[in-house]
Motif scaffolding. Structure first.
Motif, short mmCIF file in Angstrom:
data_model
loop_
_atom_site.label_atom_id
_atom_site.label_comp_id
_atom_site.label_asym_id
_atom_site.label_seq_id
_atom_site.Cartn_x
_atom_site.Cartn_y
_atom_site.Cartn_z
N LEU A 1 0.38 -0.85 -0.26
CA LEU A 1 -0.35 0.38 -0.43
C LEU A 1 0.95 1.20 -0.17
CD1 LEU A 1 -2.57 -1.03 2.71
CD2 LEU A 1 -3.00 -0.70 -0.14
N LEU A 2 2.08 1.09 0.69
CA LEU A 2 3.64 1.76 0.41
C LEU A 2 4.16 2.05 -1.26
CD1 LEU A 2 4.65 3.01 3.69
CD2 LEU A 2 2.83 4.03 2.66
N TRP A 3 3.77 1.39 -1.64
CA TRP A 3 4.90 0.78 -3.09
C TRP A 3 5.05 1.94 -3.55
CZ3 TRP A 3 8.36 -1.89 -3.52
CH2 TRP A 3 9.17 -2.11 -4.79
N ASP A 4 3.65 3.17 -4.44
CA ASP A 4 3.76 4.24 -4.93
C ASP A 4 5.48 5.30 -3.89
OD1 ASP A 4 2.53 3.30 -7.07
OD2 ASP A 4 0.71 4.66 -6.60
N THR A 5 4.48 5.10 -2.67
CA THR A 5 5.67 6.33 -2.04
C THR A 5 6.42 6.08 -2.40
OG1 THR A 5 3.38 6.95 -0.62
CG2 THR A 5 5.58 7.68 0.21
N VAL A 6 6.88 4.71 -1.68
CA VAL A 6 8.45 4.18 -1.82
C VAL A 6 9.45 4.16 -2.90
CG1 VAL A 6 9.57 2.17 -1.35
CG2 VAL A 6 7.69 2.14 0.32
N GLN A 7 8.18 4.53 -4.33
CA GLN A 7 8.79 4.24 -5.07
C GLN A 7 9.29 5.65 -5.52
OE1 GLN A 7 6.38 3.94 -9.21
NE2 GLN A 7 8.02 2.65 -9.83
N SER A 8 8.45 7.02 -5.08
CA SER A 8 9.09 8.47 -5.99
C SER A 8 10.09 8.61 -4.61
CB SER A 8 7.81 9.41 -5.16
OG SER A 8 6.59 9.25 -5.69
N GLY A 9 9.90 8.22 -2.81
CA GLY A 9 11.87 8.22 -2.21
C GLY A 9 12.79 7.67 -3.31
N TRP A 10 12.56 6.28 -3.80
CA TRP A 10 13.61 6.39 -4.19
C TRP A 10 14.11 6.79 -4.70
CZ3 TRP A 10 14.70 0.43 -2.49
CH2 TRP A 10 16.06 0.01 -3.16
N VAL A 11 12.99 7.66 -6.52
CA VAL A 11 13.69 8.11 -7.07
C VAL A 11 14.09 9.53 -6.69
CG1 VAL A 11 13.35 9.65 -9.24
CG2 VAL A 11 12.57 7.26 -8.66
N TYR A 12 13.80 10.50 -5.12
CA TYR A 12 13.75 11.14 -4.93
C TYR A 12 15.21 11.17 -4.26
CZ TYR A 12 13.96 15.45 -1.64
OH TYR A 12 14.75 16.74 -1.22
N MET A 13 15.99 10.25 -3.46
CA MET A 13 17.04 9.15 -3.03
C MET A 13 18.32 9.42 -3.95
SD MET A 13 18.73 9.16 0.01
CE MET A 13 20.36 9.55 0.52
N GLY A 14 17.79 8.86 -5.01
CA GLY A 14 18.99 8.86 -5.96
C GLY A 14 19.52 9.98 -6.91
N ILE A 15 18.39 10.66 -6.74
CA ILE A 15 19.02 11.97 -7.80
C ILE A 15 19.67 13.19 -6.33
CG2 ILE A 15 17.89 14.34 -8.05
CD1 ILE A 15 15.55 12.84 -9.26
N LEU A 16 19.16 12.51 -5.19
CA LEU A 16 20.12 13.16 -3.82
C LEU A 16 21.49 13.03 -4.03
CD1 LEU A 16 17.98 13.74 -0.65
CD2 LEU A 16 18.48 15.41 -2.29
N ALA A 17 21.38 11.29 -4.07
CA ALA A 17 23.11 11.04 -3.66
C ALA A 17 23.71 11.32 -4.90
CB ALA A 17 22.67 9.84 -3.62
N LEU A 18 23.01 11.80 -6.54
CA LEU A 18 23.95 11.80 -7.40
C LEU A 18 24.36 13.70 -7.95
CD1 LEU A 18 21.75 9.75 -10.05
CD2 LEU A 18 24.41 9.24 -9.19
N GLY A 19 23.62 13.98 -6.80
CA GLY A 19 23.98 15.74 -7.26
C GLY A 19 24.29 16.44 -5.61
N ALA A 20 23.13 17.52 -5.23
CA ALA A 20 23.70 18.48 -4.19
C ALA A 20 24.01 17.59 -3.38
CB ALA A 20 22.94 19.26 -4.24
N GLU A 21 23.75 16.77 -2.44
CA GLU A 21 23.83 16.36 -1.29
C GLU A 21 25.64 15.82 -0.90
OE1 GLU A 21 21.98 15.84 1.44
OE2 GLU A 21 20.94 17.79 0.23
N SER A 22 25.38 14.71 -2.05
CA SER A 22 26.74 14.25 -2.26
C SER A 22 27.89 14.51 -2.61
CB SER A 22 26.59 13.08 -3.29
OG SER A 22 26.55 13.62 -5.01
N PHE A 23 28.11 16.05 -3.07
CA PHE A 23 28.39 17.47 -3.92
C PHE A 23 29.35 17.98 -2.30
CE2 PHE A 23 29.40 21.85 -4.52
CZ PHE A 23 30.64 21.66 -4.74
N ALA A 24 28.33 18.16 -1.66
CA ALA A 24 28.16 19.04 -0.68
C ALA A 24 29.01 18.58 0.61
CB ALA A 24 26.65 19.28 0.44
N VAL A 25 28.70 17.13 1.48
CA VAL A 25 29.48 16.50 1.79
C VAL A 25 31.33 16.07 0.93
CG1 VAL A 25 28.99 14.38 3.09
CG2 VAL A 25 27.76 15.14 2.61
N VAL A 26 30.87 15.91 0.02
CA VAL A 26 32.24 15.13 -0.39
C VAL A 26 33.61 15.92 -0.52
CG1 VAL A 26 33.86 14.46 -2.35
CG2 VAL A 26 32.27 13.16 -1.16
#
Length: 308
Positions: A220-245
């Motif tokens: 029942l949460l699958w749509d939310t999980v899928q959206s969160g997965w995409v959002y987290m992947g974009i963060l990992a590829l973008g601004a969040e990883s840049f700032a930490v590194v």
């Protein structure tokens, strides 16, 4: 009611779509154009060089290292973060034992307090989080090695960010810690909307908490999980990883390029080395990786929508 419907819709969409095209689509088009030039980013003069930048990128060992690290971020961070967030959210909302006089379905004791604790890192800027963990990882005076010495593990004193084999994992741990709270709140909101009768019926039929999670909560949460997965992947590829590194590592991106990610490499080539055209070439590659990641997640996660 149909008269002037399309004019009304277009009237509302034209401004946001125009702003999106101006500030999002147009910069992408410009980046693709500049990737075929020798622009330095400092001079208005440049000339077309064709695919020279792309050939150079394919022969660049640092680029391949940064690509490997970015792909590792995109694969590992969403998996770990989403899994932890689902577990914490389930325990906070559904995983508690039934208490006398209380509801059949409830979270663990102190769940309201845990929500605050998990969400607390979201209150802090990622720059502050990175600085705090950079101090904690210090091999001489950092909190982690000090604790190890305090419990008698003096022989276990890793260099953490100074060790090429550990540095990338240390950075990942910081990103997990700083983002998991957001998804705990997101999934908690989704779980709160699931009717308690579904859980009660499952428990009456003898289902365990483990079974209710995989047969009720997750579907029942699958749509939310899928959206969160995409959002987290974009963060990992973008601004969040840049700032930490950028803030935590030596170089930054070291030691020996062991923590260099694509977005950091774009920044370094553009603003440190004055090679804006080559930086936009790497940026185009990053765009392709991000779009491919989102498309793969959406495709593999496609399933029949469940409603209640």
């Amino acid at each position: 009611m149909q008269h002037g419907k399309y004019r009304f819709i277009v009237g509302f969409l034209v401004l946001p779509l125009g702003l999106y095209a101006l500030f999002v689509v147009w910069p992408f088009i410009q980046s693709i154009y500049y990737s075929f030039t020798d622009w330095t980013g400092l001079s208005p003069d440049f000339k077309m060089v064709g695919f020279d930048n792309y050939k150079r990128m394919l022969d660049d060992d640092v680029f391949w290292k940064s690509l490997q690290h970015s792909l590792l971020f995109a694969l590992v961070l969403p998996l770990v973060t989403i899994s932890l967030a689902l577990f914490f959210a389930f325990m906070i909302n559904v995983g508690g034992r039934r208490r006398r006089g209380g509801p059949v379905i409830s979270g663990v004791r102190g769940s309201s307090f845990y929500k605050i604790v998990y969400f607390f890192p979201q209150v802090l800027s990622i720059a502050i989080v990175s600085l705090l963990f950079a101090f904690a990882y210090n091999p001489d005076s950092g909190a982690i090695n000090s604790v190890l010495r305090g419990i008698g593990l003096d022989h276990v004193q890793p260099l953490w960010l100074g060790d090429p084999s550990l540095a990338l994992w240390c950075v990942m741990a910081v990103l997990v810690w700083s983002t998991v709270g957001f998804f705990v709140v997101l999934f908690s909101a989704g779980m709160a909307s699931i009717p308690a009768e579904l859980y009660e019926a499952a428990l009456l039929d003898g289902a365990s908490r483990f079974s209710t999670f995989f047969r009720i909560t997750l579907p029942l949460l699958w749509d939310t999980v899928q959206s969160g997965w995409v959002y987290m992947g974009i963060l990992a590829l973008g601004a969040e990883s840049f700032a930490v590194v950028q803030i935590m590592t030596t170089g930054p991106g070291g030691p020996d390029y062991s923590t260099t990610v694509m977005v950091l490499y774009v920044y370094q080539k553009a603003f440190r080395d004055g090679q804006a055209a080559y930086a936009t070439t790497i940026g185009v590659a990053l765009l392709v990786v991000t779009l491919a990641f989102a498309a793969i997640v959406m495709r593999l996660g496609r399933r029949e929508r469940l409603e209640f």
